[in-house]
Design a protein around this motif. Structure first.
Motif, mmCIF file in Angstrom:
data_model
loop_
_atom_site.group_PDB
_atom_site.id
_atom_site.type_symbol
_atom_site.label_atom_id
_atom_site.label_comp_id
_atom_site.label_asym_id
_atom_site.label_seq_id
_atom_site.Cartn_x
_atom_site.Cartn_y
_atom_site.Cartn_z
ATOM 1 N N HIS A 262 39.276 30.886 47.820
ATOM 2 C CA HIS A 262 38.943 32.165 48.445
ATOM 3 C C HIS A 262 39.884 33.265 47.973
ATOM 4 O O HIS A 262 39.473 34.428 47.810
ATOM 5 N N LEU A 263 41.135 32.926 47.714
ATOM 6 C CA LEU A 263 42.076 33.917 47.189
ATOM 7 C C LEU A 263 41.649 34.355 45.786
ATOM 8 O O LEU A 263 41.682 35.554 45.456
ATOM 9 N N LEU A 264 41.229 33.402 44.946
ATOM 10 C CA LEU A 264 40.741 33.743 43.610
ATOM 11 C C LEU A 264 39.513 34.644 43.699
ATOM 12 O O LEU A 264 39.357 35.602 42.923
ATOM 13 N N TYR A 265 38.647 34.358 44.637
ATOM 14 C CA TYR A 265 37.455 35.188 44.868
ATOM 15 C C TYR A 265 37.860 36.606 45.277
ATOM 16 O O TYR A 265 37.334 37.591 44.739
ATOM 17 N N LYS A 266 38.808 36.733 46.203
ATOM 18 C CA LYS A 266 39.242 38.044 46.674
ATOM 19 C C LYS A 266 39.913 38.844 45.546
ATOM 20 O O LYS A 266 39.750 40.071 45.470
ATOM 21 N N LEU A 267 40.647 38.168 44.691
ATOM 22 C CA LEU A 267 41.291 38.860 43.584
ATOM 23 C C LEU A 267 40.260 39.457 42.630
ATOM 24 O O LEU A 267 40.455 40.551 42.093
ATOM 25 N N GLN A 268 39.151 38.748 42.426
ATOM 26 C CA GLN A 268 38.079 39.296 41.600
ATOM 27 C C GLN A 268 37.466 40.531 42.254
ATOM 28 O O GLN A 268 37.207 41.537 41.601
ATOM 29 N N LEU A 269 37.258 40.450 43.569
ATOM 30 C CA LEU A 269 36.692 41.591 44.295
ATOM 31 C C LEU A 269 37.608 42.807 44.225
ATOM 32 O O LEU A 269 37.147 43.943 44.097
ATOM 33 N N ASN A 270 38.902 42.570 44.336
ATOM 34 C CA ASN A 270 39.858 43.672 44.383
ATOM 35 C C ASN A 270 40.132 44.305 43.022
ATOM 36 O O ASN A 270 40.726 45.373 42.942
ATOM 37 N N ASN A 271 39.711 43.614 41.962
ATOM 38 C CA ASN A 271 39.904 44.136 40.608
ATOM 39 C C ASN A 271 38.748 45.084 40.268
ATOM 40 O O ASN A 271 37.652 44.659 39.913
ATOM 41 N N LYS A 272 38.988 46.375 40.392
ATOM 42 C CA LYS A 272 37.932 47.378 40.198
ATOM 43 C C LYS A 272 37.460 47.462 38.749
ATOM 44 O O LYS A 272 36.385 48.004 38.466
ATOM 45 N N ASN A 273 38.256 46.949 37.824
ATOM 46 C CA ASN A 273 37.851 46.950 36.418
ATOM 47 C C ASN A 273 36.917 45.798 36.082
ATOM 48 O O ASN A 273 36.332 45.770 34.998
ATOM 49 N N GLN A 274 36.801 44.857 37.007
ATOM 50 C CA GLN A 274 35.939 43.693 36.792
ATOM 51 C C GLN A 274 34.487 44.099 37.056
ATOM 52 O O GLN A 274 34.138 44.552 38.143
ATOM 53 N N GLN A 275 33.626 43.947 36.046
ATOM 54 C CA GLN A 275 32.240 44.398 36.173
ATOM 55 C C GLN A 275 31.293 43.307 36.653
ATOM 56 O O GLN A 275 30.248 43.588 37.229
ATOM 57 N N SER A 276 31.638 42.058 36.399
ATOM 58 C CA SER A 276 30.791 40.943 36.852
ATOM 59 C C SER A 276 31.673 39.755 37.187
ATOM 60 O O SER A 276 32.781 39.614 36.651
ATOM 61 N N PHE A 277 31.186 38.906 38.062
ATOM 62 C CA PHE A 277 31.973 37.748 38.478
ATOM 63 C C PHE A 277 31.942 36.702 37.362
ATOM 64 O O PHE A 277 30.871 36.377 36.839
ATOM 65 N N PRO A 278 33.085 36.136 36.970
ATOM 66 C CA PRO A 278 33.124 35.171 35.857
ATOM 67 C C PRO A 278 32.258 33.939 36.131
ATOM 68 O O PRO A 278 32.382 33.313 37.192
#
Length: 321
Positions: A262-278
């Motif tokens: 869940h922490l890894l998931y939240k880090l992806q959400l919080n990264n505004k430069n991330q355009q799509s989930f890996p």
């Protein structure tokens, strides 16, 4: 008769001048000769080192302080240096931007002298400014005070997933080789604190709010770099493969993996430069949830987040856009 300090408090600091004086004052007003305060300057460039030197020079018990200095190497290396030079029977950790609340030292010394547990857990209050502390809600790891049943207590700690080093004090003889992972600046506590619970046999809960945890935008929790995410992903993989904590009971491993996921998931959400989930991470999270869906120690909402991570990621992006 006690020949040395009962408790060594490890305080690493790096460019903490905005708050450091408040912390040092909160230590000084409670300080006794039974305490050793190990201050480690981690290459600070903002005058924090000079502030520490002045504080020791005006202290009523200057011999209770040990001031160390190193090139900037990160909080883990600084804490490890503190542990290496500590002489107390027990070791605790303090962050340079936090505060000791009234009774911290006296209550800990009382428990140490009367009970000598392997691990002491304590309560805390979160705050932004000191005036917030008056009305801040105390937070605890357990409902019961005093001695705890080990298995129940450890399960509660894993479920809460609060691994702050300052939330517990440990007996040095219980874990003489305890160290933080060098080179890790995010979640280094999660990667190290569980080993103290593996070693502990007798756990005591001091159910009083004795520590003030300052929440602000400069803290590591708000400044996660790609490198830190990669380190966390590697740790997640090692726990999953049982290369990390190989003796960990399966129930606790499941809980730890779910919180890491869940922490890894939240880090992806919080990264505004991330355009799509890996895609690879999405599949990894989905597989984990299918395996541990029936775990009672993790909320259904978080399980759904992990099972359908790409969908919730897109939804968050649309919502914030």
């Amino acid at each position: 008769m006690q020949s040395g300090p009962l408790l060594s408090l490890i305080v690493p600091f790096y460019n903490a001048a905005n708050y450091f004086a408040q912390l040092l004052h909160s230590i000084e007003v409670q300080l006794t000769e039974a305490i050793q305060v190990v201050l480690i300057c981690d290459g600070a460039t903002d005058g924090s080192l000079e502030l520490a030197q002045r504080h020791i020079g005006t202290s009523a018990i200057p011999q209770s302080y040990l001031l160390l200095s190193q090139q900037n190497s990160g909080v883990s290396v600084a804490r490890n240096q503190g542990i290496k030079h500590a002489t107390g029977e027990y070791i605790g950790f303090i962050d340079a931007d936090d505060l000791l609340l009234p009774g911290y030292i006296s209550q800990l010394l009382s428990v140490i002298q009367q009970h000598k547990p392997d691990l002491i857990e304590l309560g805390y209050k979160g705050f932004k400014e000191t005036f917030d502390l008056t009305h801040a809600k105390p937070r605890y790891l357990h409902r019961n005070a005093g001695w705890l049943l080990k298995n129940k207590a450890i399960t509660e700690v894993y479920k809460a997933s609060r691994w702050f080093p300052w939330l517990r004090v440990y007996r040095r003889k219980m874990a003489p080789d305890f160290q933080f992972p060098a080179g890790i600046a995010f979640c280094e506590d999660l990667m190290s604190m569980p080993s103290l619970y593996e070693a502990a046999q007798h756990i005591y809960h001091l159910r009083l709010p004795l520590y003030g945890y300052r929440v602000h935008s400069a803290s590591a929790s708000f400044n996660v770099k790609v490198q830190h995410q990669q380190q966390l992903q590697s740790f997640f993989n090692e726990v999953q493969l049982k290369n990390s904590y190989p003796a960990l009971p399966e129930l606790l491993r499941h809980i730890l993996l779910l919180h890491l996921a869940h922490l890894l998931y939240k880090l992806q959400l919080n990264n505004k430069n991330q355009q799509s989930f890996p895609d690879q991470l999405a599949q990894q999270l989905k597989t984990l949830i299918y395996q541990f869906w029936w775990s009672p120690h993790f909320s259904v909402r978080k399980k759904l987040n992990l099972a359908f991570a790409p969908f919730f990621f897109r939804w968050e992006r649309i919502k914030s856009g």
